[in-house]
Design a protein around this motif. Sequence first.
Motif, PDB file in Angstrom:
ATOM      1  N   GLU A 217      -4.630   7.987   0.607  1.00 11.88           N
ATOM      2  CA  GLU A 217      -5.916   7.936   1.366  1.00 11.88           C
ATOM      3  C   GLU A 217      -5.870   7.879   2.665  1.00 11.88           C
ATOM      4  N   VAL A 218      -4.935   7.199   3.357  1.00 10.62           N
ATOM      5  CA  VAL A 218      -4.982   7.207   4.723  1.00 10.62           C
ATOM      6  C   VAL A 218      -4.461   8.586   5.290  1.00 10.62           C
ATOM      7  N   ILE A 219      -3.429   9.184   4.738  1.00 10.42           N
ATOM      8  CA  ILE A 219      -3.021  10.501   5.180  1.00 10.42           C
ATOM      9  C   ILE A 219      -4.155  11.828   4.934  1.00 10.42           C
ATOM     10  N   LEU A 220      -4.683  11.504   3.979  1.00  9.74           N
ATOM     11  CA  LEU A 220      -5.856  12.549   3.694  1.00  9.74           C
ATOM     12  C   LEU A 220      -7.029  12.337   4.508  1.00  9.74           C
ATOM     13  N   ASN A 221      -7.581  11.140   4.846  1.00 10.22           N
ATOM     14  CA  ASN A 221      -8.405  10.928   5.504  1.00 10.22           C
ATOM     15  C   ASN A 221      -8.083  11.131   7.041  1.00 10.22           C
ATOM     16  N   ALA A 222      -6.791  11.222   7.650  1.00  9.79           N
ATOM     17  CA  ALA A 222      -6.549  11.212   9.024  1.00  9.79           C
ATOM     18  C   ALA A 222      -6.337  12.833   9.289  1.00  9.79           C
ATOM     19  N   PHE A 223      -5.501  13.632   8.258  1.00  7.66           N
ATOM     20  CA  PHE A 223      -5.084  14.898   8.711  1.00  7.66           C
ATOM     21  C   PHE A 223      -5.891  15.653   8.026  1.00  7.66           C
ATOM     22  N   SER A 224      -6.742  15.503   7.015  1.00 12.84           N
ATOM     23  CA  SER A 224      -7.558  16.384   5.898  1.00 12.84           C
ATOM     24  C   SER A 224      -6.505  17.252   5.200  1.00 12.84           C
TER      25      SER A 224
END
Length: 276
Positions: A217-224
Amino acid sequence: MVTIDSHQHFWKYDRVQHNWIGDDMAVIRRDFLPEDLAPVLQENNVQGCIAVQAEQSLEETDFLLGLSHQHDFIRGVVGWADLQSPGIERSLEAYAAFPALKGFRHILQGEKKRDLCLQDSFLRGISLLEKYNFSYDILILRDQLQFIPDLVSRFPNQRFVLDHLAKPAIRQRDITEWKRDIRKVAQYENVYCKVSGMVTEADLQNWRIEDIIPYLEVILNAFSAGRTMYGSDWPVCLAAGSYTQVMHVVKSYFSSCTENEQQLFFGKNAIDFYHL
């Protein structure tokens, strides 16, 4: 949908060269070659892969290039060269003649000098990569994330990709500082992130998909979805399960994304980033 595994390795096992493979990973103390991976990719409907260096030697870079010439499913190679060498440009110029060589990586995670990536000799090597159209894979541990904004901001036109989410402490469920630092790195649009190496940062024998989801979730929110890419980290992942289990984690999580976002994550981003 074309699926590209953006991160896997081949090696002929050597007890000294591969001394990083501890007793808890004894299952991968053997040779892993293209004939081992090909049926696994076919079983999981993966059309191609990027072979990434695991040793810091020009011999291994040449070994991987040789394999890529023999096997079409190896779409590209991320090799090693001594970026700190005064003669690095000669090496880059020579390797530019090999279309299969897409970029380079240094095992920064193992360096005693934790900010080696910011030393003048290393920066000089990085500064030459764009000229020869090479990307750079960032292999670090989470304590080194603090140095990456400085690195990537110096070279805004250089393609960088962060390997293995910078290895967060999934096993210890420690997320706060990593989350803060990963968001700082993600602000730089020339940086992508490989969603790889997660199961081996979790409890090798008892990990669950629920342990990994907060980090995804962190990665998808940060990098898209536009700057993330799928990587198995085969055969290292076999220390914690199977290739299919690793694929299941990301397929389950990304199933809620749009079809276009899934196409970006599973293949198109790797194709664009590595110029496949």
